[in-house]
Scaffold this motif. Structure first.
Motif, PDB file in Angstrom:
ATOM      1  N   PHE A  74      20.076 -29.489  38.390  1.00  0.00           N
ATOM      2  CA  PHE A  74      20.105 -28.891  37.057  1.00  0.00           C
ATOM      3  C   PHE A  74      20.568 -27.439  37.113  1.00  0.00           C
ATOM      4  O   PHE A  74      21.324 -26.977  36.260  1.00  0.00           O
ATOM      5  CB  PHE A  74      18.710 -28.994  36.432  1.00  0.00           C
ATOM      6  CG  PHE A  74      18.619 -28.548  35.002  1.00  0.00           C
ATOM      7  CD1 PHE A  74      19.184 -29.296  33.973  1.00  0.00           C
ATOM      8  CD2 PHE A  74      17.939 -27.388  34.670  1.00  0.00           C
ATOM      9  CE1 PHE A  74      19.080 -28.894  32.648  1.00  0.00           C
ATOM     10  CE2 PHE A  74      17.828 -26.977  33.352  1.00  0.00           C
ATOM     11  CZ  PHE A  74      18.402 -27.728  32.336  1.00  0.00           C
ATOM     12  N   LEU A  75      20.134 -26.713  38.140  1.00  0.00           N
ATOM     13  CA  LEU A  75      20.489 -25.295  38.280  1.00  0.00           C
ATOM     14  C   LEU A  75      21.915 -25.068  38.775  1.00  0.00           C
ATOM     15  O   LEU A  75      22.355 -23.933  38.873  1.00  0.00           O
ATOM     16  CB  LEU A  75      19.488 -24.587  39.198  1.00  0.00           C
ATOM     17  CG  LEU A  75      18.108 -24.383  38.574  1.00  0.00           C
ATOM     18  CD1 LEU A  75      17.118 -23.913  39.628  1.00  0.00           C
ATOM     19  CD2 LEU A  75      18.172 -23.413  37.405  1.00  0.00           C
ATOM     20  N   THR A  76      22.641 -26.131  39.087  1.00  0.00           N
ATOM     21  CA  THR A  76      24.049 -25.979  39.477  1.00  0.00           C
ATOM     22  C   THR A  76      24.989 -26.299  38.328  1.00  0.00           C
ATOM     23  O   THR A  76      26.179 -26.023  38.415  1.00  0.00           O
ATOM     24  CB  THR A  76      24.406 -26.881  40.675  1.00  0.00           C
ATOM     25  OG1 THR A  76      24.254 -28.243  40.286  1.00  0.00           O
ATOM     26  CG2 THR A  76      23.555 -26.560  41.890  1.00  0.00           C
ATOM     27  N   ARG A  77      24.471 -26.902  37.267  1.00  0.00           N
ATOM     28  CA  ARG A  77      25.318 -27.231  36.115  1.00  0.00           C
ATOM     29  C   ARG A  77      25.723 -25.937  35.409  1.00  0.00           C
ATOM     30  O   ARG A  77      24.956 -24.975  35.383  1.00  0.00           O
ATOM     31  CB  ARG A  77      24.576 -28.170  35.172  1.00  0.00           C
ATOM     32  CG  ARG A  77      24.326 -29.504  35.850  1.00  0.00           C
ATOM     33  CD  ARG A  77      23.876 -30.563  34.876  1.00  0.00           C
ATOM     34  NE  ARG A  77      23.622 -31.788  35.612  1.00  0.00           N
ATOM     35  CZ  ARG A  77      22.435 -32.356  35.712  1.00  0.00           C
ATOM     36  NH1 ARG A  77      21.395 -31.847  35.093  1.00  0.00           N
ATOM     37  NH2 ARG A  77      22.284 -33.462  36.410  1.00  0.00           N
ATOM     38  N   PRO A  78      26.893 -25.923  34.801  1.00  0.00           N
ATOM     39  CA  PRO A  78      27.405 -24.671  34.207  1.00  0.00           C
ATOM     40  C   PRO A  78      26.797 -24.331  32.840  1.00  0.00           C
ATOM     41  O   PRO A  78      27.503 -24.094  31.872  1.00  0.00           O
ATOM     42  CB  PRO A  78      28.909 -24.932  34.110  1.00  0.00           C
ATOM     43  CG  PRO A  78      29.017 -26.404  33.943  1.00  0.00           C
ATOM     44  CD  PRO A  78      27.892 -26.989  34.760  1.00  0.00           C
ATOM     45  N   HIS A  79      25.477 -24.294  32.774  1.00  0.00           N
ATOM     46  CA  HIS A  79      24.775 -23.919  31.552  1.00  0.00           C
ATOM     47  C   HIS A  79      24.548 -22.412  31.512  1.00  0.00           C
ATOM     48  O   HIS A  79      24.585 -21.739  32.533  1.00  0.00           O
ATOM     49  CB  HIS A  79      23.410 -24.604  31.468  1.00  0.00           C
ATOM     50  CG  HIS A  79      23.468 -26.089  31.387  1.00  0.00           C
ATOM     51  ND1 HIS A  79      24.101 -26.760  30.372  1.00  0.00           N
ATOM     52  CD2 HIS A  79      22.964 -27.045  32.204  1.00  0.00           C
ATOM     53  CE1 HIS A  79      23.982 -28.053  30.557  1.00  0.00           C
ATOM     54  NE2 HIS A  79      23.296 -28.262  31.671  1.00  0.00           N
ATOM     55  N   GLN A  80      24.261 -21.920  30.321  1.00  0.00           N
ATOM     56  CA  GLN A  80      23.813 -20.550  30.163  1.00  0.00           C
ATOM     57  C   GLN A  80      22.296 -20.538  30.200  1.00  0.00           C
ATOM     58  O   GLN A  80      21.651 -21.588  30.128  1.00  0.00           O
ATOM     59  CB  GLN A  80      24.296 -19.968  28.841  1.00  0.00           C
ATOM     60  CG  GLN A  80      25.780 -19.747  28.792  1.00  0.00           C
ATOM     61  CD  GLN A  80      26.195 -19.075  27.496  1.00  0.00           C
ATOM     62  OE1 GLN A  80      25.440 -19.005  26.531  1.00  0.00           O
ATOM     63  NE2 GLN A  80      27.412 -18.574  27.472  1.00  0.00           N
ATOM     64  N   ALA A  81      21.749 -19.336  30.284  1.00  0.00           N
ATOM     65  CA  ALA A  81      20.293 -19.183  30.264  1.00  0.00           C
ATOM     66  C   ALA A  81      19.930 -18.027  29.349  1.00  0.00           C
ATOM     67  O   ALA A  81      20.751 -17.143  29.091  1.00  0.00           O
ATOM     68  CB  ALA A  81      19.768 -18.910  31.674  1.00  0.00           C
ATOM     69  N   ALA A  82      18.703 -18.036  28.880  1.00  0.00           N
ATOM     70  CA  ALA A  82      18.153 -16.889  28.163  1.00  0.00           C
ATOM     71  C   ALA A  82      17.540 -15.975  29.219  1.00  0.00           C
ATOM     72  O   ALA A  82      16.718 -16.413  30.033  1.00  0.00           O
ATOM     73  CB  ALA A  82      17.101 -17.344  27.167  1.00  0.00           C
ATOM     74  N   PHE A  83      17.966 -14.720  29.223  1.00  0.00           N
ATOM     75  CA  PHE A  83      17.509 -13.735  30.207  1.00  0.00           C
ATOM     76  C   PHE A  83      16.596 -12.753  29.481  1.00  0.00           C
ATOM     77  O   PHE A  83      17.019 -12.081  28.542  1.00  0.00           O
ATOM     78  CB  PHE A  83      18.715 -13.028  30.811  1.00  0.00           C
ATOM     79  CG  PHE A  83      18.396 -12.044  31.905  1.00  0.00           C
ATOM     80  CD1 PHE A  83      17.426 -12.295  32.852  1.00  0.00           C
ATOM     81  CD2 PHE A  83      19.124 -10.871  32.011  1.00  0.00           C
ATOM     82  CE1 PHE A  83      17.163 -11.399  33.875  1.00  0.00           C
ATOM     83  CE2 PHE A  83      18.876  -9.967  33.027  1.00  0.00           C
ATOM     84  CZ  PHE A  83      17.895 -10.227  33.960  1.00  0.00           C
ATOM     85  N   THR A  84      15.342 -12.699  29.902  1.00  0.00           N
ATOM     86  CA  THR A  84      14.372 -11.824  29.262  1.00  0.00           C
ATOM     87  C   THR A  84      14.022 -10.660  30.171  1.00  0.00           C
ATOM     88  O   THR A  84      13.600 -10.855  31.315  1.00  0.00           O
ATOM     89  CB  THR A  84      13.081 -12.605  28.903  1.00  0.00           C
ATOM     90  OG1 THR A  84      13.437 -13.716  28.082  1.00  0.00           O
ATOM     91  CG2 THR A  84      12.086 -11.719  28.178  1.00  0.00           C
ATOM     92  N   THR A  85      14.219  -9.452  29.647  1.00  0.00           N
ATOM     93  CA  THR A  85      13.808  -8.212  30.305  1.00  0.00           C
ATOM     94  C   THR A  85      12.875  -7.494  29.335  1.00  0.00           C
ATOM     95  O   THR A  85      12.765  -7.864  28.168  1.00  0.00           O
ATOM     96  CB  THR A  85      15.018  -7.307  30.630  1.00  0.00           C
ATOM     97  OG1 THR A  85      15.685  -6.944  29.406  1.00  0.00           O
ATOM     98  CG2 THR A  85      15.998  -8.010  31.563  1.00  0.00           C
TER      99      THR A  85
END
Length: 134
Positions: free
Chosen positions: A15-26
């Motif tokens: 799943f982590l190799t598929r070309p999806h985007q992610a929500a990045f929280t800082t």
């Protein structure tokens, strides 16, 4: 906490190799969350996630302002399946680290990331992995 370097389930790794985007929280300096969509890579062996961005971007500034205790989260979702990677983050413009981030990004997404003159990489030492339906 130490980076998570244990073997992930094969479905999570895939799943982590598929070309999806992610929500990045800082976290902003006032403690409020800043969430933005990003592309990223995850090196399960090293327990390291990488996000390339501009040095002047809010997310890079938030991480830098948090110092060595800066914690962040990346959440990649596809329908009811998701993985969240959490950990301590740092920002670097080290040429070798940038080159590795660009190399991994290019493999995952099939094209190089944008390369602004102030390109940096946010490196996340992942110490917690949460997931659902994988």
């Amino acid at each position: 906490m130490s980076p998570v370097t244990t073997e992930l389930a094969s479905t999570t790794r895939a799943f982590l190799t598929r070309p999806h985007q992610a929500a990045f929280t800082t976290l902003r300096p006032d403690g409020t969350p800043h969430v933005t969509p990003v592309r990223f890579t995850y090196d399960a062996t090293a327990g390291l996630a990488r996000v390339t961005t501009r040095a002047g971007a809010r997310k890079a500034g938030n991480v830098a302002a948090g110092g060595p205790a800066a914690r962040v989260a990346l959440c990649q979702a596809d329908g009811f399946r998701w993985v969240t990677l959490e950990g301590r983050a740092t920002v670097t413009d080290d040429p070798a680290r940038l080159a590795e981030a660009v190399r991994r990004y290019t493999i995952r997404y099939g094209a190089a990331p944008p390369t602004p003159p102030d390109l940096v990489v946010v490196e996340i030492a992942v110490d917690r992995v949460l997931s659902l339906n994988l």
